[in-house]
Design a protein around this motif. Structure first.
Motif, PDB file in Angstrom:
ATOM      1  N   MET A 179       0.849  -1.169   0.000  1.00  0.00           N
ATOM      2  CA  MET A 179       0.000   0.000   0.000  1.00  0.00           C
ATOM      3  C   MET A 179       0.896   1.232   0.000  1.00  0.00           C
ATOM      4  O   MET A 179       1.852   1.305   0.754  1.00  0.00           O
ATOM      5  N   SER A 180       0.534   2.182  -0.840  1.00  0.00           N
ATOM      6  CA  SER A 180       1.298   3.431  -0.875  1.00  0.00           C
ATOM      7  C   SER A 180       0.889   4.330   0.285  1.00  0.00           C
ATOM      8  O   SER A 180      -0.188   4.172   0.862  1.00  0.00           O
ATOM      9  N   ARG A 181       1.748   5.270   0.584  1.00  0.00           N
ATOM     10  CA  ARG A 181       1.410   6.211   1.664  1.00  0.00           C
ATOM     11  C   ARG A 181       0.204   7.053   1.279  1.00  0.00           C
ATOM     12  O   ARG A 181      -0.624   7.366   2.129  1.00  0.00           O
ATOM     13  N   ASP A 182       0.076   7.392  -0.014  1.00  0.00           N
ATOM     14  CA  ASP A 182      -1.074   8.183  -0.460  1.00  0.00           C
ATOM     15  C   ASP A 182      -2.376   7.413  -0.262  1.00  0.00           C
ATOM     16  O   ASP A 182      -3.387   7.981   0.159  1.00  0.00           O
ATOM     17  N   VAL A 238       8.875   5.226   6.670  1.00  0.00           N
ATOM     18  CA  VAL A 238       8.997   3.772   6.785  1.00  0.00           C
ATOM     19  C   VAL A 238       7.893   3.125   5.956  1.00  0.00           C
ATOM     20  O   VAL A 238       6.814   3.693   5.789  1.00  0.00           O
ATOM     21  N   PRO A 239       8.161   1.940   5.414  1.00  0.00           N
ATOM     22  CA  PRO A 239       7.125   1.249   4.634  1.00  0.00           C
ATOM     23  C   PRO A 239       5.972   0.799   5.530  1.00  0.00           C
ATOM     24  O   PRO A 239       6.164   0.534   6.718  1.00  0.00           O
ATOM     25  N   ILE A 240       4.806   0.724   4.949  1.00  0.00           N
ATOM     26  CA  ILE A 240       3.620   0.282   5.689  1.00  0.00           C
ATOM     27  C   ILE A 240       3.596  -1.247   5.657  1.00  0.00           C
ATOM     28  O   ILE A 240       3.520  -1.839   4.582  1.00  0.00           O
ATOM     29  N   PRO A 241       3.676  -1.878   6.822  1.00  0.00           N
ATOM     30  CA  PRO A 241       3.665  -3.347   6.849  1.00  0.00           C
ATOM     31  C   PRO A 241       2.333  -3.903   6.330  1.00  0.00           C
ATOM     32  O   PRO A 241       1.272  -3.301   6.529  1.00  0.00           O
ATOM     33  N   ALA A 242       2.404  -5.048   5.681  1.00  0.00           N
ATOM     34  CA  ALA A 242       1.201  -5.675   5.128  1.00  0.00           C
ATOM     35  C   ALA A 242       0.101  -5.870   6.177  1.00  0.00           C
ATOM     36  O   ALA A 242      -1.071  -5.595   5.885  1.00  0.00           O
ATOM     37  N   PRO A 243       0.416  -6.313   7.408  1.00  0.00           N
ATOM     38  CA  PRO A 243      -0.662  -6.480   8.394  1.00  0.00           C
ATOM     39  C   PRO A 243      -1.350  -5.163   8.753  1.00  0.00           C
ATOM     40  O   PRO A 243      -2.558  -5.137   9.007  1.00  0.00           O
ATOM     41  N   VAL A 244      -0.606  -4.064   8.774  1.00  0.00           N
ATOM     42  CA  VAL A 244      -1.194  -2.757   9.073  1.00  0.00           C
ATOM     43  C   VAL A 244      -2.092  -2.320   7.915  1.00  0.00           C
ATOM     44  O   VAL A 244      -3.207  -1.849   8.128  1.00  0.00           O
ATOM     45  N   ALA A 245      -1.616  -2.511   6.693  1.00  0.00           N
ATOM     46  CA  ALA A 245      -2.420  -2.171   5.521  1.00  0.00           C
ATOM     47  C   ALA A 245      -3.709  -2.990   5.514  1.00  0.00           C
ATOM     48  O   ALA A 245      -4.794  -2.453   5.247  1.00  0.00           O
ATOM     49  N   GLN A 246      -3.604  -4.265   5.820  1.00  0.00           N
ATOM     50  CA  GLN A 246      -4.785  -5.133   5.846  1.00  0.00           C
ATOM     51  C   GLN A 246      -5.762  -4.688   6.931  1.00  0.00           C
ATOM     52  O   GLN A 246      -6.971  -4.655   6.706  1.00  0.00           O
TER      53      GLN A 246
END
Length: 56
Positions: A1-4, A39-47
């Motif tokens: 997931m992008s920050r935007d 920092v990159p958004i971790p997959a679990p946070v995006a989910q």
């Protein structure tokens, strides 16, 4: 997931960074880091954010 996308989803929920931090069990500073691209958004946070949007 992008920050935007992350920011857009948070705003679509009508949540502040502080609100979202509480919802996701994170610190406000961590949410700010995701949104700034620091920092990159971790997959679990995006989910978890996507699930919040789906429940709305």
């Amino acid at each position: 997931m992008s920050r935007d996308e992350f920011v857009a989803l948070r705003k679509s929920l009508g949540r502040t960074q502080e609100d979202l931090a509480h919802d996701l069990g994170k610190r406000v500073r961590q949410i700010a880091r995701y949104e700034s691209g620091e920092v990159p958004i971790p997959a679990p946070v995006a989910q978890a954010l996507k699930e919040l949007v789906q429940k709305r």
